[in-house]
Design an enzyme around this catalytic site. Structure first.
Site, PDB file in Angstrom:
ATOM      1  N   LYS A  83       0.732  -1.119   0.005  1.00 58.22           N
ATOM      2  CA  LYS A  83       0.047  -0.027   0.033  1.00 58.22           C
ATOM      3  C   LYS A  83       0.776   1.084   0.202  1.00 58.22           C
ATOM      4  O   LYS A  83       2.113   1.232   0.243  1.00 58.22           O
ATOM      5  CB  LYS A  83      -0.829  -0.022   1.246  1.00 58.22           C
ATOM      6  CG  LYS A  83      -2.124  -1.076   1.144  1.00 58.22           C
ATOM      7  CD  LYS A  83      -2.995  -1.038   2.284  1.00 58.22           C
ATOM      8  CE  LYS A  83      -3.849  -2.008   2.237  1.00 58.22           C
ATOM      9  NZ  LYS A  83      -4.977  -1.942   3.524  1.00 58.22           N
ATOM     10  N   TYR A 100     -12.874  -1.454  -2.870  1.00 59.57           N
ATOM     11  CA  TYR A 100     -13.130  -1.728  -1.657  1.00 59.57           C
ATOM     12  C   TYR A 100     -14.766  -1.423  -1.324  1.00 59.57           C
ATOM     13  O   TYR A 100     -15.293  -1.178  -0.445  1.00 59.57           O
ATOM     14  CB  TYR A 100     -12.514  -0.797  -0.696  1.00 59.57           C
ATOM     15  CG  TYR A 100     -11.162  -1.272  -0.280  1.00 59.57           C
ATOM     16  CD1 TYR A 100     -10.977  -2.371   0.338  1.00 59.57           C
ATOM     17  CD2 TYR A 100     -10.075  -0.419  -0.604  1.00 59.57           C
ATOM     18  CE1 TYR A 100      -9.766  -2.679   0.753  1.00 59.57           C
ATOM     19  CE2 TYR A 100      -8.690  -0.895  -0.412  1.00 59.57           C
ATOM     20  CZ  TYR A 100      -8.401  -2.120   0.400  1.00 59.57           C
ATOM     21  OH  TYR A 100      -7.234  -2.472   0.875  1.00 59.57           O
ATOM     22  N   PHE A 125     -15.032   4.940   7.480  1.00 57.97           N
ATOM     23  CA  PHE A 125     -13.878   4.803   6.948  1.00 57.97           C
ATOM     24  C   PHE A 125     -13.413   4.802   5.551  1.00 57.97           C
ATOM     25  O   PHE A 125     -12.277   4.943   4.981  1.00 57.97           O
ATOM     26  CB  PHE A 125     -12.932   3.982   7.809  1.00 57.97           C
ATOM     27  CG  PHE A 125     -13.215   2.503   7.269  1.00 57.97           C
ATOM     28  CD1 PHE A 125     -12.768   1.748   6.354  1.00 57.97           C
ATOM     29  CD2 PHE A 125     -13.912   1.922   8.368  1.00 57.97           C
ATOM     30  CE1 PHE A 125     -12.840   0.424   6.160  1.00 57.97           C
ATOM     31  CE2 PHE A 125     -14.071   0.479   8.340  1.00 57.97           C
ATOM     32  CZ  PHE A 125     -13.862  -0.231   6.754  1.00 57.97           C
ATOM     33  N   ARG A 173      -2.478 -14.210   4.906  1.00 56.18           N
ATOM     34  CA  ARG A 173      -3.159 -13.487   6.023  1.00 56.18           C
ATOM     35  C   ARG A 173      -2.168 -13.494   7.299  1.00 56.18           C
ATOM     36  O   ARG A 173      -2.224 -12.578   8.200  1.00 56.18           O
ATOM     37  CB  ARG A 173      -4.373 -14.056   6.308  1.00 56.18           C
ATOM     38  CG  ARG A 173      -5.314 -13.814   5.151  1.00 56.18           C
ATOM     39  CD  ARG A 173      -6.178 -12.638   4.720  1.00 56.18           C
ATOM     40  NE  ARG A 173      -6.596 -11.688   5.742  1.00 56.18           N
ATOM     41  CZ  ARG A 173      -7.244 -10.420   5.704  1.00 56.18           C
ATOM     42  NH1 ARG A 173      -7.388 -10.119   4.488  1.00 56.18           N
ATOM     43  NH2 ARG A 173      -7.709 -10.090   6.843  1.00 56.18           N
ATOM     44  N   THR A 190      -5.899  -6.646  10.933  1.00 54.26           N
ATOM     45  CA  THR A 190      -6.201  -5.224   9.958  1.00 54.26           C
ATOM     46  C   THR A 190      -5.669  -4.152  11.188  1.00 54.26           C
ATOM     47  O   THR A 190      -5.085  -3.221  10.410  1.00 54.26           O
ATOM     48  CB  THR A 190      -7.712  -5.217   9.777  1.00 54.26           C
ATOM     49  OG1 THR A 190      -8.195  -6.305   9.276  1.00 54.26           O
ATOM     50  CG2 THR A 190      -7.900  -3.896   8.993  1.00 54.26           C
ATOM     51  N   ARG A 194       2.415  -6.191   9.367  1.00 54.75           N
ATOM     52  CA  ARG A 194       1.529  -4.889  10.042  1.00 54.75           C
ATOM     53  C   ARG A 194       1.745  -4.675  11.184  1.00 54.75           C
ATOM     54  O   ARG A 194       2.051  -3.309  11.710  1.00 54.75           O
ATOM     55  CB  ARG A 194       0.072  -5.329  10.115  1.00 54.75           C
ATOM     56  CG  ARG A 194      -0.448  -5.175   8.533  1.00 54.75           C
ATOM     57  CD  ARG A 194      -1.882  -5.649   8.520  1.00 54.75           C
ATOM     58  NE  ARG A 194      -2.594  -5.362   7.174  1.00 54.75           N
ATOM     59  CZ  ARG A 194      -3.932  -6.042   6.836  1.00 54.75           C
ATOM     60  NH1 ARG A 194      -4.369  -6.638   7.596  1.00 54.75           N
ATOM     61  NH2 ARG A 194      -4.154  -5.558   5.597  1.00 54.75           N
ATOM     62  N   ASN A 253      -2.013   0.520   6.747  1.00 58.01           N
ATOM     63  CA  ASN A 253      -1.641  -0.816   7.308  1.00 58.01           C
ATOM     64  C   ASN A 253      -0.736  -1.558   6.548  1.00 58.01           C
ATOM     65  O   ASN A 253      -0.634  -2.944   6.397  1.00 58.01           O
ATOM     66  CB  ASN A 253      -2.654  -1.447   7.800  1.00 58.01           C
ATOM     67  CG  ASN A 253      -3.880  -1.951   6.939  1.00 58.01           C
ATOM     68  OD1 ASN A 253      -3.665  -1.509   5.732  1.00 58.01           O
ATOM     69  ND2 ASN A 253      -4.813  -2.492   7.340  1.00 58.01           N
ATOM     70  N   HIS A 283      -2.202  -5.556   1.622  1.00 57.42           N
ATOM     71  CA  HIS A 283      -3.334  -6.021   1.545  1.00 57.42           C
ATOM     72  C   HIS A 283      -3.234  -7.430   1.354  1.00 57.42           C
ATOM     73  O   HIS A 283      -2.276  -7.979   0.889  1.00 57.42           O
ATOM     74  CB  HIS A 283      -4.127  -5.607   0.195  1.00 57.42           C
ATOM     75  CG  HIS A 283      -5.205  -6.472  -0.150  1.00 57.42           C
ATOM     76  ND1 HIS A 283      -6.523  -6.442   0.473  1.00 57.42           N
ATOM     77  CD2 HIS A 283      -5.486  -7.216  -1.057  1.00 57.42           C
ATOM     78  CE1 HIS A 283      -7.301  -6.946  -0.202  1.00 57.42           C
ATOM     79  NE2 HIS A 283      -6.671  -7.712  -0.928  1.00 57.42           N
TER      80      HIS A 283
HETATM   81  P1  GDP Z   1      -8.163  -6.543   5.774  1.00 57.80           P
HETATM   82  O1  GDP Z   1      -8.806  -7.708   4.981  1.00 57.80           O
HETATM   83  O2  GDP Z   1      -7.297  -6.879   6.793  1.00 57.80           O
HETATM   84  O3  GDP Z   1      -7.265  -5.616   4.683  1.00 57.80           O
HETATM   85  O4  GDP Z   1      -9.210  -5.637   6.115  1.00 57.80           O
HETATM   86  P2  GDP Z   1     -10.789  -5.239   5.727  1.00 57.80           P
HETATM   87  O5  GDP Z   1     -10.910  -6.045   4.324  1.00 57.80           O
HETATM   88  O6  GDP Z   1     -11.750  -5.331   6.662  1.00 57.80           O
HETATM   89  O7  GDP Z   1     -10.589  -3.793   5.221  1.00 57.80           O
HETATM   90  C1  GDP Z   1     -10.107  -3.019   4.109  1.00 57.80           C
HETATM   91  C2  GDP Z   1      -9.062  -2.119   4.630  1.00 57.80           C
HETATM   92  O8  GDP Z   1      -9.886  -0.927   5.140  1.00 57.80           O
HETATM   93  C3  GDP Z   1      -8.026  -2.221   5.790  1.00 57.80           C
HETATM   94  O9  GDP Z   1      -7.120  -2.743   5.509  1.00 57.80           O
HETATM   95  C4  GDP Z   1      -7.924  -1.011   6.362  1.00 57.80           C
HETATM   96  O10 GDP Z   1      -6.718  -0.259   5.427  1.00 57.80           O
HETATM   97  C5  GDP Z   1      -9.042  -0.316   6.402  1.00 57.80           C
HETATM   98  N1  GDP Z   1      -9.899  -0.260   7.387  1.00 57.80           N
HETATM   99  C6  GDP Z   1     -10.633  -1.612   7.855  1.00 57.80           C
HETATM  100  N2  GDP Z   1     -11.339  -1.334   8.941  1.00 57.80           N
HETATM  101  C7  GDP Z   1     -11.171  -0.214   9.392  1.00 57.80           C
HETATM  102  C8  GDP Z   1     -11.455   0.625  10.529  1.00 57.80           C
HETATM  103  O11 GDP Z   1     -12.289   0.158  11.461  1.00 57.80           O
HETATM  104  N3  GDP Z   1     -11.213   2.084  10.419  1.00 57.80           N
HETATM  105  C9  GDP Z   1     -10.435   2.351   9.449  1.00 57.80           C
HETATM  106  N4  GDP Z   1      -9.824   3.689   9.525  1.00 57.80           N
HETATM  107  N5  GDP Z   1      -9.847   1.906   8.509  1.00 57.80           N
HETATM  108  C10 GDP Z   1     -10.249   0.274   8.318  1.00 57.80           C
END
Ligand code: GDP
Length: 137
Positions: free
Chosen positions: A9, A49, A57, A85, A91, A102, A112, A115
């Site tokens: 990222k 996304y 967010f 993962r 996350t 991370r 973070n 991906h």
């Molecule tokens: P991942 O699969 O671990 O990347 O997580 P998700 O698919 O749930 O979310 C996609 C991306 O959105 C994450 O990698 C973060 O960059 C962002 N994100 C997810 N949850 C949150 C949250 O609760 N707050 C904020 N600010 N960003 C979030």
């Protein structure tokens, strides 16, 4: 063999962590089936996304993901989705286990560093989106 999509990222690109992350990927036994650097448009970030469209967010996430270059990679390995993962960690870096990417490199829950696809189906779809035809390899 399974495919998963990894993205370095913009925050990790700004910190020049591409080499360190690629080294970890190879050390973990992944084959890099395809790799390229690109910059996501705002529309591409929103599409990628889309499941988070209603989340508070979402706007910040799409601004972040389109603010600079990223490296996208199709990775293959046995159990690739679960293993990647595990290597990237939770996350939210505050919840990420020791030794995960991370834990070491993420600045916040949004910024973070990396991906990883969350299912085998999404691994195939996401790799196919960035590298059409790669899921056939
Ligand atoms: P991942 O699969 O671990 O990347 O997580 P998700 O698919 O749930 O979310 C996609 C991306 O959105 C994450 O990698 C973060 O960059 C962002 N994100 C997810 N949850 C949150 C949250 O609760 N707050 C904020 N600010 N960003 C979030």
């Amino acid at each position: 063999m399974q495919l998963t999509l990894a993205i370095i990222k913009p925050d990790a690109m700004e910190k020049r962590l591409q080499g360190a992350i690629l080294q970890r990927i190879l050390a973990e036994g992944f084959e890099v089936v395809a790799l390229r650097q690109t910059r996501l448009t705002r529309e591409q970030a929103e599409g990628f996304y889309a499941v988070h469209r209603e989340k508070p967010f979402f706007d910040g996430l799409c601004s972040f993901m389109s603010r600079g270059p990223v490296v996208v990679m199709a990775l293959s390995r046995e159990d690739a989705v679960r293993h990647w993962r595990e290597v990237i960690g939770a996350t939210n870096p505050a919840d990420a286990a020791e030794g995960t990417i991370r834990k070491h490199h993420a600045s916040s829950v949004t910024e973070n560093a990396v991906h990883g696809s969350d299912s085998q189906e999404n691994g195939r779809l996401e790799c196919g989106y960035f590298f059409p035809g790669v899921e056939l390899l």
